[in-house]
Design a protein around this motif. Structure first.
Motif, PDB file in Angstrom:
ATOM      1  N   SER A 173       4.087  23.443  -0.488  1.00  0.00           N
ATOM      2  CA  SER A 173       4.079  22.120  -0.710  1.00  0.00           C
ATOM      3  C   SER A 173       5.382  21.574  -1.334  1.00  0.00           C
ATOM      4  O   SER A 173       5.757  20.442  -0.911  1.00  0.00           O
ATOM      5  CB  SER A 173       2.968  21.694  -1.693  1.00  0.00           C
ATOM      6  N   GLY A 174       6.000  22.174  -2.171  1.00  0.00           N
ATOM      7  CA  GLY A 174       7.205  21.717  -2.574  1.00  0.00           C
ATOM      8  C   GLY A 174       8.268  21.665  -1.679  1.00  0.00           C
ATOM      9  O   GLY A 174       9.141  20.672  -1.494  1.00  0.00           O
ATOM     10  N   PHE A 175       8.664  22.752  -1.005  1.00  0.00           N
ATOM     11  CA  PHE A 175       9.626  23.033   0.008  1.00  0.00           C
ATOM     12  C   PHE A 175       9.401  22.238   1.073  1.00  0.00           C
ATOM     13  O   PHE A 175      10.123  21.872   1.884  1.00  0.00           O
ATOM     14  CB  PHE A 175       9.888  24.543   0.378  1.00  0.00           C
ATOM     15  N   GLY A 176       7.937  21.892   1.513  1.00  0.00           N
ATOM     16  CA  GLY A 176       7.678  21.008   2.795  1.00  0.00           C
ATOM     17  C   GLY A 176       8.073  19.550   2.330  1.00  0.00           C
ATOM     18  O   GLY A 176       8.704  18.814   3.458  1.00  0.00           O
ATOM     19  N   LEU A 177       8.200  19.185   1.352  1.00  0.00           N
ATOM     20  CA  LEU A 177       8.597  18.002   1.069  1.00  0.00           C
ATOM     21  C   LEU A 177      10.014  18.056   1.036  1.00  0.00           C
ATOM     22  O   LEU A 177      10.632  17.034   1.558  1.00  0.00           O
ATOM     23  CB  LEU A 177       8.105  17.445  -0.283  1.00  0.00           C
ATOM     24  N   SER A 178      10.681  18.773   0.523  1.00  0.00           N
ATOM     25  CA  SER A 178      12.275  18.981   0.446  1.00  0.00           C
ATOM     26  C   SER A 178      12.726  18.830   2.063  1.00  0.00           C
ATOM     27  O   SER A 178      13.896  18.401   2.421  1.00  0.00           O
ATOM     28  CB  SER A 178      12.390  20.276  -0.337  1.00  0.00           C
ATOM     29  N   LEU A 179      11.957  19.577   2.905  1.00  0.00           N
ATOM     30  CA  LEU A 179      12.505  19.661   4.284  1.00  0.00           C
ATOM     31  C   LEU A 179      12.117  18.347   4.883  1.00  0.00           C
ATOM     32  O   LEU A 179      13.136  18.045   5.638  1.00  0.00           O
ATOM     33  CB  LEU A 179      11.598  20.938   4.886  1.00  0.00           C
ATOM     34  N   MET A 180      11.138  17.676   4.598  1.00  0.00           N
ATOM     35  CA  MET A 180      10.981  16.260   5.320  1.00  0.00           C
ATOM     36  C   MET A 180      11.912  15.461   4.656  1.00  0.00           C
ATOM     37  O   MET A 180      12.418  14.619   5.645  1.00  0.00           O
ATOM     38  CB  MET A 180       9.533  15.717   4.635  1.00  0.00           C
ATOM     39  N   LEU A 181      12.512  15.319   3.656  1.00  0.00           N
ATOM     40  CA  LEU A 181      13.484  14.404   3.111  1.00  0.00           C
ATOM     41  C   LEU A 181      14.986  14.825   3.520  1.00  0.00           C
ATOM     42  O   LEU A 181      15.581  14.080   3.920  1.00  0.00           O
ATOM     43  CB  LEU A 181      13.588  14.462   1.705  1.00  0.00           C
ATOM     44  N   PHE A 233      24.589  17.740   8.619  1.00  0.00           N
ATOM     45  CA  PHE A 233      23.812  18.717   8.047  1.00  0.00           C
ATOM     46  C   PHE A 233      24.083  19.061   6.867  1.00  0.00           C
ATOM     47  O   PHE A 233      22.985  19.205   6.036  1.00  0.00           O
ATOM     48  CB  PHE A 233      24.075  19.882   9.011  1.00  0.00           C
ATOM     49  N   LEU A 234      25.379  18.747   6.223  1.00  0.00           N
ATOM     50  CA  LEU A 234      25.502  18.937   4.764  1.00  0.00           C
ATOM     51  C   LEU A 234      24.806  17.872   3.718  1.00  0.00           C
ATOM     52  O   LEU A 234      24.441  18.282   2.733  1.00  0.00           O
ATOM     53  CB  LEU A 234      26.816  18.913   4.405  1.00  0.00           C
ATOM     54  N   LEU A 235      24.558  16.676   4.359  1.00  0.00           N
ATOM     55  CA  LEU A 235      23.790  15.698   3.736  1.00  0.00           C
ATOM     56  C   LEU A 235      22.523  16.077   3.690  1.00  0.00           C
ATOM     57  O   LEU A 235      21.583  16.104   2.642  1.00  0.00           O
ATOM     58  CB  LEU A 235      24.161  14.228   4.307  1.00  0.00           C
ATOM     59  N   GLY A 236      21.849  16.324   4.581  1.00  0.00           N
ATOM     60  CA  GLY A 236      20.589  17.175   4.657  1.00  0.00           C
ATOM     61  C   GLY A 236      20.332  18.394   3.679  1.00  0.00           C
ATOM     62  O   GLY A 236      19.393  18.475   2.973  1.00  0.00           O
ATOM     63  N   MET A 237      21.253  19.234   3.537  1.00  0.00           N
ATOM     64  CA  MET A 237      21.004  20.175   2.565  1.00  0.00           C
ATOM     65  C   MET A 237      21.325  19.748   1.244  1.00  0.00           C
ATOM     66  O   MET A 237      20.449  20.185   0.311  1.00  0.00           O
ATOM     67  CB  MET A 237      22.497  21.182   2.838  1.00  0.00           C
ATOM     68  N   ILE A 238      22.177  18.692   0.712  1.00  0.00           N
ATOM     69  CA  ILE A 238      22.097  17.885  -0.314  1.00  0.00           C
ATOM     70  C   ILE A 238      20.695  17.658  -0.679  1.00  0.00           C
ATOM     71  O   ILE A 238      20.211  17.889  -1.849  1.00  0.00           O
ATOM     72  CB  ILE A 238      23.200  17.047  -0.459  1.00  0.00           C
ATOM     73  N   ALA A 239      19.880  16.858  -0.062  1.00  0.00           N
ATOM     74  CA  ALA A 239      18.639  16.412  -0.153  1.00  0.00           C
ATOM     75  C   ALA A 239      17.819  17.472  -0.163  1.00  0.00           C
ATOM     76  O   ALA A 239      16.915  17.270  -1.063  1.00  0.00           O
ATOM     77  CB  ALA A 239      18.189  15.141   1.260  1.00  0.00           C
ATOM     78  N   PHE A 240      17.848  18.622   0.585  1.00  0.00           N
ATOM     79  CA  PHE A 240      16.753  19.589   0.339  1.00  0.00           C
ATOM     80  C   PHE A 240      16.856  20.188  -1.179  1.00  0.00           C
ATOM     81  O   PHE A 240      16.113  20.400  -1.675  1.00  0.00           O
ATOM     82  CB  PHE A 240      16.958  20.612   1.473  1.00  0.00           C
ATOM     83  N   ILE A 241      18.336  20.375  -1.529  1.00  0.00           N
ATOM     84  CA  ILE A 241      18.269  20.951  -2.721  1.00  0.00           C
ATOM     85  C   ILE A 241      17.984  20.209  -3.746  1.00  0.00           C
ATOM     86  O   ILE A 241      17.302  20.687  -4.677  1.00  0.00           O
ATOM     87  CB  ILE A 241      19.954  21.682  -2.979  1.00  0.00           C
ATOM     88  N   ALA A 242      18.165  18.857  -3.865  1.00  0.00           N
ATOM     89  CA  ALA A 242      17.977  17.921  -4.773  1.00  0.00           C
ATOM     90  C   ALA A 242      16.567  17.886  -4.900  1.00  0.00           C
ATOM     91  O   ALA A 242      15.962  17.729  -6.286  1.00  0.00           O
ATOM     92  CB  ALA A 242      18.484  16.461  -4.409  1.00  0.00           C
ATOM     93  N   GLN A 243      15.765  17.999  -3.695  1.00  0.00           N
ATOM     94  CA  GLN A 243      14.319  17.670  -3.860  1.00  0.00           C
ATOM     95  C   GLN A 243      13.523  18.970  -4.321  1.00  0.00           C
ATOM     96  O   GLN A 243      12.442  18.914  -4.463  1.00  0.00           O
ATOM     97  CB  GLN A 243      13.868  16.862  -2.576  1.00  0.00           C
ATOM     98  N   SER A 244      14.052  19.890  -4.177  1.00  0.00           N
ATOM     99  CA  SER A 244      13.704  21.143  -4.438  1.00  0.00           C
ATOM    100  C   SER A 244      13.165  21.370  -6.003  1.00  0.00           C
ATOM    101  O   SER A 244      12.269  22.350  -6.239  1.00  0.00           O
ATOM    102  CB  SER A 244      14.599  22.625  -3.992  1.00  0.00           C
ATOM    103  N   GLU A 245      13.636  20.614  -6.799  1.00  0.00           N
ATOM    104  CA  GLU A 245      13.069  20.714  -8.231  1.00  0.00           C
ATOM    105  C   GLU A 245      11.429  20.425  -8.111  1.00  0.00           C
ATOM    106  O   GLU A 245      10.965  21.045  -9.020  1.00  0.00           O
ATOM    107  CB  GLU A 245      13.635  19.441  -9.007  1.00  0.00           C
ATOM    108  N   PHE A 246      10.741  19.751  -7.090  1.00  0.00           N
ATOM    109  CA  PHE A 246       9.384  19.816  -7.043  1.00  0.00           C
ATOM    110  C   PHE A 246       8.533  21.192  -7.160  1.00  0.00           C
ATOM    111  O   PHE A 246       7.622  21.210  -7.354  1.00  0.00           O
ATOM    112  CB  PHE A 246       9.011  18.966  -5.713  1.00  0.00           C
TER     113      PHE A 246
END
Length: 260
Positions: free
Chosen positions: A140-148, A5-18
């Motif tokens: 569009s941005g947060f959707g990509l973050s959620l997918m990753l 879960f924490l690794l998924g959160m890191i990915a979500f925040i990292a990709q949120s720059e989109f």
């Protein structure tokens, strides 16, 4: 489960720059640190993240070309390598295929989902609905973050034990080859970056720094400081020349007007 879960959160925040703007928190040198914190080995996370940063240093979107995904590759590569108690050479073996596979899913999202949202935003624009346009942008941005984030979550949740088993079965000669590749791939990353940046204007400075490092023994930090000072001097000189040129043109125009 908690680590996944924490690794998924890191990915979500990292990709949120989109959606929120580019801050480069998606780079492996940043995600490697936070992955190391989650996995309980900060030192290994920083070292592996820095190694991946060298390998992915030229991975930036240029025009329509989308590079392998550094978010999932960086996070899962470091996480699996730490979980299996492997060396730095293993993180490259894991990160590059993961990043390339995620790129396929990312292209599907960018090629199908985002155009649908863009057309919807066009319809809102015709209606003058600014909130609707903003909503499509955020979705569009947060959707990509959620997918990753989901890719990282399920990949780590289901694959850590499998990855450990696979790594333990790798022959020793292959592991030695990976250790050699660890030194080659970062050089390839620098070469990709140099291909984008080097031209006849900046090439002399590159070779100047190389010559200083080889023949004087000055560390890279000292060369970076010297390069920064040299850049300020060159920029100031160019600005001074342009300013004097502009003043000369103004004076000549004033003189011509007075003569007239």
């Amino acid at each position: 489960m908690l680590q996944a879960f924490l690794l998924g959160m890191i990915a979500f925040i990292a990709q949120s720059e989109f959606a929120l703007g580019t801050s480069l928190i998606s780079r492996p040198i940043v995600t490697g640190l936070f992955t190391g914190i989650v996995m309980g080995d900060i030192k290994a996370g920083v070292i592996m993240g820095a190694t991946l940063e060298l390998a992915f240093i030229g991975s930036f979107s240029v025009g329509g070309a989308i590079p392998p995904d550094v978010v999932t590759g960086g996070i899962l590569g470091v996480a699996f390598a730490i979980a299996s108690k492997s060396g730095v050479e293993t993180v490259l073996l894991l990160a590059l295929p993961i990043a390339t596979f995620t790129l396929i899913l990312k292209n599907v999202y960018l090629g199908i989902i985002i155009p649908m949202l863009a057309h919807k935003a066009d319809a809102y624009a015709e209606e003058g609905n600014c909130r609707g346009i903003e909503k499509m942008q955020l979705i569009s941005g947060f959707g990509l973050s959620l997918m990753l984030a989901l890719i990282v979550f399920f990949s780590y949740l289901l694959g850590s034990n499998v990855i450990s088993t696979i790594l333990n079965s790798i022959p020793e000669f292959v592991q030695r080859g990976l250790a050699v590749a660890t030194g080659i791939i970062p050089a390839l990353g620098f070469a990709m970056l140099a291909r984008l940046l080097l031209n006849k204007t900046v090439a002399p400075y590159f070779f100047l720094g190389f010559a200083i490092a080889v023949y004087t023994g000055v560390p890279l930090t000292g060369i970076a400081i010297f390069g920064g000072i040299l850049a300020v001097i060159v920029v100031n000189l160019k600005d001074g020349v342009q300013l004097r040129g502009a003043k000369a043109v103004e004076e000549s125009e004033v003189e011509e007007d007075e003569d007239f």
